[in-house]
Design a protein around this motif. Structure first.
Motif, PDB file in Angstrom:
ATOM      1  N   ASP A 245       5.055  -0.736   2.840  1.00 25.53           N
ATOM      2  CA  ASP A 245       4.878   0.661   2.431  1.00 25.53           C
ATOM      3  C   ASP A 245       5.670   0.872   1.137  1.00 25.53           C
TER       4      ASP A 245
ATOM      5  N   CYS B 244       0.849  -1.201   0.000  1.00 30.19           N
ATOM      6  CA  CYS B 244       0.000   0.000   0.000  1.00 30.19           C
ATOM      7  C   CYS B 244       0.880   1.244   0.000  1.00 30.19           C
TER       8      CYS B 244
ATOM      9  N   ALA C 295      -0.242   3.321   5.095  1.00 32.95           N
ATOM     10  CA  ALA C 295       0.406   2.135   5.673  1.00 32.95           C
ATOM     11  C   ALA C 295       0.117   1.968   7.164  1.00 32.95           C
ATOM     12  N   GLU C 296       0.237   3.057   7.933  1.00 29.41           N
ATOM     13  CA  GLU C 296       0.051   2.923   9.388  1.00 29.41           C
ATOM     14  C   GLU C 296      -1.380   2.499   9.721  1.00 29.41           C
ATOM     15  N   ARG C 297      -2.336   3.114   9.010  1.00 31.81           N
ATOM     16  CA  ARG C 297      -3.740   2.779   9.254  1.00 31.81           C
ATOM     17  C   ARG C 297      -4.002   1.297   8.934  1.00 31.81           C
TER      18      ARG C 297
ATOM     19  N   THR D 113       1.966  -8.826   6.769  1.00 30.39           N
ATOM     20  CA  THR D 113       3.052  -7.854   6.703  1.00 30.39           C
ATOM     21  C   THR D 113       2.628  -6.758   5.734  1.00 30.39           C
TER      22      THR D 113
ATOM     23  N   ARG E  67      -1.767  -1.145   8.818  1.00 29.25           N
ATOM     24  CA  ARG E  67      -1.064  -1.976   9.817  1.00 29.25           C
ATOM     25  C   ARG E  67      -1.904  -2.111  11.081  1.00 29.25           C
ATOM     26  N   ALA E  68      -2.478  -0.985  11.519  1.00 32.37           N
ATOM     27  CA  ALA E  68      -3.291  -1.011  12.737  1.00 32.37           C
ATOM     28  C   ALA E  68      -4.513  -1.899  12.533  1.00 32.37           C
ATOM     29  N   ARG E  69      -5.049  -1.859  11.342  1.00 30.43           N
ATOM     30  CA  ARG E  69      -6.253  -2.644  11.071  1.00 30.43           C
ATOM     31  C   ARG E  69      -5.958  -4.143  11.008  1.00 30.43           C
TER      32      ARG E  69
ATOM     33  N   ALA F  46       2.440   4.886   1.194  1.00 25.90           N
ATOM     34  CA  ALA F  46       2.912   5.292   2.522  1.00 25.90           C
ATOM     35  C   ALA F  46       1.807   5.929   3.356  1.00 25.90           C
ATOM     36  N   ARG F  47       1.001   6.765   2.709  1.00 26.03           N
ATOM     37  CA  ARG F  47       0.026   7.525   3.496  1.00 26.03           C
ATOM     38  C   ARG F  47      -1.020   6.638   4.152  1.00 26.03           C
TER      39      ARG F  47
END
Ligand SMILES: NC(=O)c1ccc[n+]([C@@H]2O[C@H](COP(=O)([O-])OP(=O)(O)OC[C@H]3O[C@@H](n4cnc5c(N)ncnc54)[C@H](OP(=O)(O)O)[C@@H]3O)[C@@H](O)[C@H]2O)c1
Length: 236
Positions: free
Chosen positions: A131, A111, A116-118, A128, A120-122, A113-114
């Protein structure tokens, strides 16, 4: 150019070029003998890639069905089924999807970068999340390079049409296995095999047909799409 896996695109379509119906239920295009052939092709691959819409709509397990093929892979030091790969912009992928919950091999989600964190949290430990950098889209060439760096030598891309189109237009496909099922969908809301784009194979440059095989009531067409095409390796 960086290394990329040998890439086989594999899909089934109706006579009128659709990958599915427009309805919620998955349209069965293939037959038992062809599913068996696909199982053998999957077993020869290191990774299988599908688009996020296919993960959501079809909820595929993407596992090798044959116990013998799983055992053969394990005897070669491989996981029983290939690594599973998907790509997403939105990350609207449930961690409960069979893509994530079945099989012991890695599950990779590419996915931007913008997001990726969301994502990952989901997904948590279900996958894995890789980003791929700035921009709204993941570049499928970057996926191919990253998979190669992860040891994927042979990649099978099973659709849907959005993903197949990108691999074809980016000239990242070495061969195409196209199964034509004996039915019409007749509904332009249904997903097509390919969308718009600058395909390397067109009126001036026709794709070499490498094999044709009737499998019960469907027909398998095998196209050689690159100089790396390996005639011996396929089952047509
Ligand atoms: N007949 C067959 O052999 C076969 C095989 C597979 C699938 N299918 C059918 O195909 C249909 C789905 O096909 P489809 O074309 O609609 O979808 P798809 O190719 O399965 O997935 C499209 C999704 O993948 C993500 N994506 C694609 N390109 C991306 C990029 N460059 N960067 C980031 N994310 C990207 C996006 O996910 P987000 O929306 O999450 O951002 C996009 O919405 C289903 O009905 C399925 O049954 C048929």
């Amino acid at each position: 150019m960086a290394d990329r896996p040998y890439t086989l695109l594999s899909c089934g379509m109706s006579i009128d070029g659709y990958l599915d119906s427009a309805g919620a239920a998955r349209l069965r295009l293939s037959n038992a003998a062809d599913f068996e052939r696909v199982d053998a092709e999957r077993a020869r691959c290191d990774a299988i890639l599908v688009g996020a819409a296919t993960v959501r709509n079809d909820n595929p397990r993407l596992l090798i069905r044959s116990a013998l093929r799983r055992a053969e892979r394990e005897a070669r030091g491989l996981p029983p089924s290939p690594v599973k790969v998907t790509l997403t912009r939105r990350g609207d992928l449930p961690a409960t999807a069979a893509f994530f919950t079945t099989g012991s091999a890695d599950k990779l989600v590419y996915c931007p970068a913008r997001a990726a964190e969301r994502i990952r949290a989901r997904l948590g430990a279900a996958a894995t999340v890789v980003d791929t950098g700035p921009g709204d889209d993941v570049d499928v060439a970057a996926i191919a390079e990253d998979l190669s760096a992860r040891g994927v030598d042979r990649l099978m891309v099973e659709g849907g049409g959005t993903v197949l189109t990108q691999f074809l237009t980016a000239a990242l496909a070495d061969e195409l296995h196209l199964v034509v099922a004996p039915l019409f969908v007749g509904d332009s809301r249904a997903p097509r095999l390919a969308g718009d784009g600058p395909f390397p194979w067109n009126a001036e440059r026709r794709a070499p047909l490498a094999g044709v095989r009737q499998i019960g009531d469907v027909v398998l067409l095998r196209y050689a799409l690159s100089e790396r095409f390996c005639a011996e390796a396929g089952g047509v």
